[in-house]
Motif scaffolding. Sequence first.
Motif, PDB file in Angstrom:
ATOM      1  N   ALA A   9      50.418  66.927  34.464  1.00 41.62           N
ATOM      2  CA  ALA A   9      50.389  65.646  35.460  1.00 41.62           C
ATOM      3  C   ALA A   9      48.918  65.062  35.437  1.00 41.62           C
ATOM      4  CB  ALA A   9      50.524  66.348  36.936  1.00 41.62           C
ATOM      5  N   LEU A  10      47.912  65.981  35.105  1.00 47.38           N
ATOM      6  CA  LEU A  10      46.559  65.644  34.877  1.00 47.38           C
ATOM      7  C   LEU A  10      46.448  64.614  33.862  1.00 47.38           C
ATOM      8  CD1 LEU A  10      43.562  66.103  35.946  1.00 47.38           C
ATOM      9  CD2 LEU A  10      43.526  67.906  34.488  1.00 47.38           C
ATOM     10  N   GLN A  11      46.965  64.755  32.747  1.00 43.46           N
ATOM     11  CA  GLN A  11      47.048  63.933  31.504  1.00 43.46           C
ATOM     12  C   GLN A  11      47.455  62.792  31.800  1.00 43.46           C
ATOM     13  OE1 GLN A  11      45.332  64.747  28.750  1.00 43.46           O
ATOM     14  NE2 GLN A  11      45.719  62.565  28.154  1.00 43.46           N
ATOM     15  N   ILE A  12      48.580  62.616  32.749  1.00 49.76           N
ATOM     16  CA  ILE A  12      49.399  61.365  33.013  1.00 49.76           C
ATOM     17  C   ILE A  12      48.383  60.518  33.811  1.00 49.76           C
ATOM     18  CG2 ILE A  12      51.093  60.410  34.542  1.00 49.76           C
ATOM     19  CD1 ILE A  12      52.969  62.669  33.577  1.00 49.76           C
ATOM     20  N   ILE A  13      47.733  61.305  34.991  1.00 50.04           N
ATOM     21  CA  ILE A  13      46.656  60.589  35.781  1.00 50.04           C
ATOM     22  C   ILE A  13      45.625  59.842  34.849  1.00 50.04           C
ATOM     23  CG2 ILE A  13      44.949  60.848  37.451  1.00 50.04           C
ATOM     24  CD1 ILE A  13      47.095  62.964  38.699  1.00 50.04           C
ATOM     25  N   ILE A  14      45.056  60.666  33.858  1.00 54.33           N
ATOM     26  CA  ILE A  14      43.948  60.309  32.790  1.00 54.33           C
ATOM     27  C   ILE A  14      44.547  59.025  32.199  1.00 54.33           C
ATOM     28  CG2 ILE A  14      42.720  60.589  30.741  1.00 54.33           C
ATOM     29  CD1 ILE A  14      42.468  63.582  31.875  1.00 54.33           C
ATOM     30  N   LEU A  15      45.853  58.842  31.828  1.00 56.11           N
ATOM     31  CA  LEU A  15      46.132  57.863  30.877  1.00 56.11           C
ATOM     32  C   LEU A  15      46.449  56.549  32.041  1.00 56.11           C
ATOM     33  CD1 LEU A  15      49.091  59.672  28.728  1.00 56.11           C
ATOM     34  CD2 LEU A  15      46.840  58.532  28.089  1.00 56.11           C
ATOM     35  N   GLU A  16      47.203  56.712  33.270  1.00 53.15           N
ATOM     36  CA  GLU A  16      46.815  55.779  33.997  1.00 53.15           C
ATOM     37  C   GLU A  16      45.416  55.156  34.488  1.00 53.15           C
ATOM     38  OE1 GLU A  16      48.922  57.506  37.429  1.00 53.15           O
ATOM     39  OE2 GLU A  16      50.852  57.322  36.335  1.00 53.15           O
ATOM     40  N   ALA A  17      44.449  55.851  34.570  1.00 52.53           N
ATOM     41  CA  ALA A  17      43.165  55.487  34.896  1.00 52.53           C
ATOM     42  C   ALA A  17      42.657  54.814  33.645  1.00 52.53           C
ATOM     43  CB  ALA A  17      42.493  56.797  35.162  1.00 52.53           C
ATOM     44  N   GLU A  18      42.927  55.035  32.394  1.00 50.98           N
ATOM     45  CA  GLU A  18      42.537  54.365  31.136  1.00 50.98           C
ATOM     46  C   GLU A  18      43.113  52.903  30.994  1.00 50.98           C
ATOM     47  OE1 GLU A  18      43.349  57.336  28.171  1.00 50.98           O
ATOM     48  OE2 GLU A  18      41.581  58.126  28.011  1.00 50.98           O
ATOM     49  N   GLN A  19      44.504  53.230  31.400  1.00 47.15           N
ATOM     50  CA  GLN A  19      45.199  51.770  31.357  1.00 47.15           C
ATOM     51  C   GLN A  19      44.606  50.801  32.498  1.00 47.15           C
ATOM     52  OE1 GLN A  19      49.232  52.960  31.918  1.00 47.15           O
ATOM     53  NE2 GLN A  19      49.721  53.319  29.811  1.00 47.15           N
ATOM     54  N   ARG A  20      44.323  51.352  33.746  1.00 52.27           N
ATOM     55  CA  ARG A  20      43.786  50.399  34.806  1.00 52.27           C
ATOM     56  C   ARG A  20      42.349  50.079  34.382  1.00 52.27           C
ATOM     57  NH1 ARG A  20      44.368  46.975  38.574  1.00 52.27           N
ATOM     58  NH2 ARG A  20      43.026  47.391  40.181  1.00 52.27           N
ATOM     59  N   ILE A  21      41.623  50.751  33.573  1.00 54.06           N
ATOM     60  CA  ILE A  21      40.262  50.327  33.122  1.00 54.06           C
ATOM     61  C   ILE A  21      40.424  49.161  32.108  1.00 54.06           C
ATOM     62  CG2 ILE A  21      38.155  51.149  31.797  1.00 54.06           C
ATOM     63  CD1 ILE A  21      38.461  53.781  33.191  1.00 54.06           C
ATOM     64  N   LYS A  22      41.236  49.296  31.133  1.00 54.96           N
ATOM     65  CA  LYS A  22      41.496  48.228  30.272  1.00 54.96           C
ATOM     66  C   LYS A  22      41.920  46.992  31.197  1.00 54.96           C
ATOM     67  CE  LYS A  22      42.849  51.045  26.383  1.00 54.96           C
ATOM     68  NZ  LYS A  22      44.014  51.689  25.517  1.00 54.96           N
ATOM     69  N   LYS A  23      42.802  46.970  31.942  1.00 54.93           N
ATOM     70  CA  LYS A  23      43.230  45.890  32.749  1.00 54.93           C
ATOM     71  C   LYS A  23      42.037  45.270  33.567  1.00 54.93           C
ATOM     72  CE  LYS A  23      46.840  44.419  36.064  1.00 54.93           C
ATOM     73  NZ  LYS A  23      47.796  44.907  37.213  1.00 54.93           N
ATOM     74  N   LEU A  24      41.356  46.184  33.935  1.00 52.42           N
ATOM     75  CA  LEU A  24      40.158  45.345  34.908  1.00 52.42           C
ATOM     76  C   LEU A  24      39.044  44.811  33.959  1.00 52.42           C
ATOM     77  CD1 LEU A  24      39.559  48.162  37.679  1.00 52.42           C
ATOM     78  CD2 LEU A  24      40.758  45.854  37.910  1.00 52.42           C
ATOM     79  N   GLU A  25      38.787  45.500  32.835  1.00 53.82           N
ATOM     80  CA  GLU A  25      37.985  45.003  31.462  1.00 53.82           C
ATOM     81  C   GLU A  25      38.461  43.458  31.218  1.00 53.82           C
ATOM     82  OE1 GLU A  25      37.485  48.058  28.941  1.00 53.82           O
ATOM     83  OE2 GLU A  25      35.797  49.026  30.085  1.00 53.82           O
ATOM     84  N   LYS A  26      39.595  43.515  31.060  1.00 53.90           N
ATOM     85  CA  LYS A  26      40.362  42.156  30.618  1.00 53.90           C
ATOM     86  C   LYS A  26      39.955  41.103  31.594  1.00 53.90           C
ATOM     87  CE  LYS A  26      44.387  40.371  28.421  1.00 53.90           C
ATOM     88  NZ  LYS A  26      45.801  40.440  28.111  1.00 53.90           N
ATOM     89  N   HIS A  27      40.559  41.573  32.943  1.00 61.07           N
ATOM     90  CA  HIS A  27      40.122  40.672  34.141  1.00 61.07           C
ATOM     91  C   HIS A  27      38.609  40.282  34.015  1.00 61.07           C
ATOM     92  CE1 HIS A  27      40.747  39.811  38.712  1.00 61.07           C
ATOM     93  NE2 HIS A  27      40.761  38.621  38.140  1.00 61.07           N
TER      94      HIS A  27
END
Length: 75
Positions: A9-27
């Motif tokens: 579950a921790l790894q899934i949360i880490i991956l979600e955070a990384e995806q969110r960071i990429k999305k925000l950086e693109k924005h």
Amino acid sequence: MGFENDLEALQIIILEAEQRIKKLEKHKESVTKELEESNSDALTETLRRLERNLGDLHKKLAFLISERDSKNPKK
């Protein structure tokens, strides 16, 4: 936090955070480009919030990674 002992579950949360960071950086890149073309108070505020959110997410990601690493020591 409910994931403290669940590495998967921790790894899934880490991956979600990384995806969110990429999305925000693109924005952020998009807003920065728009701001260069027109000086808008709304865009300036959006950029400020994006930078704050990115900072918060980077702190969260660092915490999550340290939690994962402390639960799963390298052998």
